[in-house]
Design a protein around this motif. Structure first.
Motif, PDB file in Angstrom:
ATOM      1  N   ARG A 131       0.842  -1.189   0.000  1.00  0.00           N
ATOM      2  CA  ARG A 131       0.000   0.000   0.000  1.00  0.00           C
ATOM      3  C   ARG A 131       0.876   1.237   0.000  1.00  0.00           C
ATOM      4  O   ARG A 131       1.930   1.258   0.637  1.00  0.00           O
ATOM      5  N   MET A 132       0.404   2.266  -0.695  1.00  0.00           N
ATOM      6  CA  MET A 132       1.033   3.581  -0.637  1.00  0.00           C
ATOM      7  C   MET A 132       0.081   4.479   0.155  1.00  0.00           C
ATOM      8  O   MET A 132      -1.060   4.705  -0.270  1.00  0.00           O
ATOM      9  N   VAL A 133       0.551   4.950   1.294  1.00  0.00           N
ATOM     10  CA  VAL A 133      -0.287   5.712   2.217  1.00  0.00           C
ATOM     11  C   VAL A 133       0.206   7.153   2.281  1.00  0.00           C
ATOM     12  O   VAL A 133       1.410   7.404   2.394  1.00  0.00           O
ATOM     13  N   ASP A 134      -0.739   8.076   2.194  1.00  0.00           N
ATOM     14  CA  ASP A 134      -0.432   9.496   2.363  1.00  0.00           C
ATOM     15  C   ASP A 134      -0.713   9.843   3.827  1.00  0.00           C
ATOM     16  O   ASP A 134      -1.823   9.621   4.323  1.00  0.00           O
ATOM     17  N   VAL A 135       0.295  10.371   4.515  1.00  0.00           N
ATOM     18  CA  VAL A 135       0.213  10.593   5.962  1.00  0.00           C
ATOM     19  C   VAL A 135       0.347  12.078   6.271  1.00  0.00           C
ATOM     20  O   VAL A 135       1.177  12.776   5.682  1.00  0.00           O
ATOM     21  N   ASN A 188       2.942  13.102   3.440  1.00  0.00           N
ATOM     22  CA  ASN A 188       4.202  12.384   3.248  1.00  0.00           C
ATOM     23  C   ASN A 188       3.872  10.955   2.847  1.00  0.00           C
ATOM     24  O   ASN A 188       3.146  10.251   3.555  1.00  0.00           O
ATOM     25  N   ALA A 189       4.385  10.528   1.712  1.00  0.00           N
ATOM     26  CA  ALA A 189       4.080   9.200   1.181  1.00  0.00           C
ATOM     27  C   ALA A 189       4.862   8.120   1.918  1.00  0.00           C
ATOM     28  O   ALA A 189       6.017   8.313   2.299  1.00  0.00           O
ATOM     29  N   LEU A 190       4.216   6.986   2.104  1.00  0.00           N
ATOM     30  CA  LEU A 190       4.834   5.826   2.738  1.00  0.00           C
ATOM     31  C   LEU A 190       4.444   4.578   1.969  1.00  0.00           C
ATOM     32  O   LEU A 190       3.271   4.369   1.663  1.00  0.00           O
ATOM     33  N   ALA A 191       5.418   3.734   1.657  1.00  0.00           N
ATOM     34  CA  ALA A 191       5.140   2.414   1.089  1.00  0.00           C
ATOM     35  C   ALA A 191       5.124   1.405   2.230  1.00  0.00           C
ATOM     36  O   ALA A 191       6.058   1.355   3.039  1.00  0.00           O
ATOM     37  N   VAL A 192       4.057   0.614   2.307  1.00  0.00           N
ATOM     38  CA  VAL A 192       3.908  -0.403   3.349  1.00  0.00           C
ATOM     39  C   VAL A 192       3.827  -1.774   2.682  1.00  0.00           C
ATOM     40  O   VAL A 192       2.905  -2.036   1.904  1.00  0.00           O
ATOM     41  N   VAL A 193       4.783  -2.633   2.991  1.00  0.00           N
ATOM     42  CA  VAL A 193       4.830  -3.982   2.435  1.00  0.00           C
ATOM     43  C   VAL A 193       4.298  -4.946   3.490  1.00  0.00           C
ATOM     44  O   VAL A 193       4.816  -5.007   4.610  1.00  0.00           O
ATOM     45  N   ASN A 251      12.255   4.630  -3.320  1.00  0.00           N
ATOM     46  CA  ASN A 251      12.887   5.959  -3.290  1.00  0.00           C
ATOM     47  C   ASN A 251      12.060   6.972  -2.497  1.00  0.00           C
ATOM     48  O   ASN A 251      12.075   8.171  -2.781  1.00  0.00           O
ATOM     49  N   LEU A 252      11.349   6.491  -1.480  1.00  0.00           N
ATOM     50  CA  LEU A 252      10.609   7.370  -0.581  1.00  0.00           C
ATOM     51  C   LEU A 252      11.441   7.634   0.672  1.00  0.00           C
ATOM     52  O   LEU A 252      12.448   6.963   0.917  1.00  0.00           O
ATOM     53  N   SER A 253      10.992   8.597   1.469  1.00  0.00           N
ATOM     54  CA  SER A 253      11.743   8.863   2.697  1.00  0.00           C
ATOM     55  C   SER A 253      11.770   7.627   3.589  1.00  0.00           C
ATOM     56  O   SER A 253      12.776   7.354   4.249  1.00  0.00           O
ATOM     57  N   GLU A 254      10.670   6.861   3.627  1.00  0.00           N
ATOM     58  CA  GLU A 254      10.652   5.583   4.335  1.00  0.00           C
ATOM     59  C   GLU A 254       9.748   4.576   3.644  1.00  0.00           C
ATOM     60  O   GLU A 254       8.742   4.944   3.016  1.00  0.00           O
ATOM     61  N   THR A 255      10.132   3.321   3.783  1.00  0.00           N
ATOM     62  CA  THR A 255       9.324   2.166   3.392  1.00  0.00           C
ATOM     63  C   THR A 255       9.267   1.246   4.597  1.00  0.00           C
ATOM     64  O   THR A 255      10.284   1.032   5.262  1.00  0.00           O
ATOM     65  N   THR A 256       8.079   0.719   4.905  1.00  0.00           N
ATOM     66  CA  THR A 256       7.970  -0.151   6.073  1.00  0.00           C
ATOM     67  C   THR A 256       7.559  -1.554   5.661  1.00  0.00           C
ATOM     68  O   THR A 256       6.947  -1.776   4.621  1.00  0.00           O
ATOM     69  N   PHE A 257       7.893  -2.504   6.554  1.00  0.00           N
ATOM     70  CA  PHE A 257       7.657  -3.916   6.310  1.00  0.00           C
ATOM     71  C   PHE A 257       6.943  -4.495   7.527  1.00  0.00           C
ATOM     72  O   PHE A 257       7.477  -4.466   8.641  1.00  0.00           O
ATOM     73  N   SER A 317      18.305  15.489   2.545  1.00  0.00           N
ATOM     74  CA  SER A 317      17.099  16.029   1.924  1.00  0.00           C
ATOM     75  C   SER A 317      16.316  16.829   2.947  1.00  0.00           C
ATOM     76  O   SER A 317      16.704  16.923   4.118  1.00  0.00           O
ATOM     77  N   GLU A 318      15.178  17.390   2.497  1.00  0.00           N
ATOM     78  CA  GLU A 318      14.182  17.949   3.401  1.00  0.00           C
ATOM     79  C   GLU A 318      13.031  16.967   3.486  1.00  0.00           C
ATOM     80  O   GLU A 318      12.479  16.562   2.475  1.00  0.00           O
ATOM     81  N   ASP A 319      12.675  16.584   4.711  1.00  0.00           N
ATOM     82  CA  ASP A 319      11.594  15.643   4.935  1.00  0.00           C
ATOM     83  C   ASP A 319      10.266  16.389   4.841  1.00  0.00           C
ATOM     84  O   ASP A 319      10.092  17.419   5.496  1.00  0.00           O
ATOM     85  N   PRO A 320       9.291  15.894   4.051  1.00  0.00           N
ATOM     86  CA  PRO A 320       8.048  16.648   3.853  1.00  0.00           C
ATOM     87  C   PRO A 320       7.258  16.881   5.134  1.00  0.00           C
ATOM     88  O   PRO A 320       6.874  18.007   5.438  1.00  0.00           O
ATOM     89  N   VAL A 321       6.968  15.805   5.883  1.00  0.00           N
ATOM     90  CA  VAL A 321       6.196  15.921   7.123  1.00  0.00           C
ATOM     91  C   VAL A 321       6.711  14.840   8.070  1.00  0.00           C
ATOM     92  O   VAL A 321       6.736  13.675   7.697  1.00  0.00           O
TER      93      VAL A 321
END
Length: 280
Positions: free
Chosen positions: A5-9, A18-23, A42-48, A214-218
């Motif tokens: 899932r790609m979640v907007d937080v 701030n986009a997050l990929a959740v595996v 290539n996102l600031s974070e990806t979680t598993f 980089s600059e972190d969005p949120v």
């Protein structure tokens, strides 16, 4: 193949948080696999999401940047809890999701918005002379522009800098190379009624830790650390909304509450924008 899932937080408007990929179902992935997937998204974070190893946790999460693993991070905590619940996860306590991460257990409260209970600071207090000079040099700050500076580190390593002017904060340019390993959060208070959305604090987050720059969005972890510093010091009220991301085309809104018990809650909107299957 596994769900992703790609979640907007931290924004109620799609594509402005701030986009997050959740595996999902990531127990069989090794660290090399997680690192490769995080570099690819290539996102600031990806979680598993994995099965918990502690009996009092609902799930376990591994949090990866493009350069390595983090013990804790804020927007990945909210986004992962959102994705886990959306995929059918049922917490032991209907009102609280308990997340296991490398920093320990993090409680995520359920309500109109998800909000995590900030973990304790692992480093606080004054910033040493050498680091202080490095921060002011990278930010191009004059001494009079800095109202306060302190460590606000709850895992990622943040230094908090309170400035005197939110509009100047939004316009400031930062020499990331000069940060040389530091993660710096800038904050400035808005006068009552001055922000169009009623926000009380403007925030920007920069990092150059030898792996990424980089600059972190949120940033949930930074906003948690700022609250743990500014509210007890009497520099912010116990309830406020922070704005972040305006300098880079985002509109993050972070709802902060410091309870009488001292618990710091950091909440915000979460929304899945992409669902799919991850191959490889």
């Amino acid at each position: 193949m596994r769900d992703v899932r790609m979640v907007d937080v931290f924004s109620s408007t799609p594509f402005l948080g701030n986009a997050l990929a959740v595996v999902h179902d990531a127990d069989d992935l090794g660290e090399a696999d997680m690192a490769a997937i995080a570099r690819w998204t290539n996102l600031s974070e990806t979680t598993f999401l994995c099965a918990p190893t502690r009996p009092d946790a609902d799930y376990r999460v591994r949090i990866w940047t493009t350069g390595g693993e983090l013990p804790f991070a804020g927007h990945p905590t909210l986004g992962s809890a959102h994705a886990w619940l959306e995929a059918g996860g049922v917490p032991r306590d209907a009102d609280v999701v308990v997340q296991e991460c490398a920093a320990g257990l993090v409680r995520v409260r359920r309500g109109s918005l998800l909000a995590f209970e900030a973990p304790p600071l692992v480093r606080s207090g004054p910033v040493g002379t050498a680091d202080r000079e490095r921060v002011t040099s990278a930010l191009g700050l004059d001494a009079g522009e800095v109202l306060e500076m302190a460590w606000v580190d709850n895992g990622p390593g943040w230094v908090g800098v309170l400035l005197d002017d939110p509009e100047a904060l939004l316009a400031r340019r930062v020499d990331l190379a000069r940060l040389d390993g530091l993660k710096v959060g800038l904050a400035a208070r808005w006068p009552d009624g001055a922000h169009p959305d009623g926000c009380g604090l403007e925030v920007r987050a920069f990092y150059a830790d030898g792996r990424d720059a980089s600059e972190d969005p949120v940033t949930g972890s930074l906003n948690a650390g700022l609250a743990q510093w500014l509210v007890p010091a009497g520099l912010m009220p116990p309830r406020y909304v922070a704005a972040q991301g305006g300098a880079i085309g985002r509109a993050g809104r972070i709802e902060v509450t410091v309870e009488l018990s001292g618990a710091v809650l950091v909440g915000g909107a979460t929304r899945t924008l992409v669902t799919g299957r991850l191959g490889g």
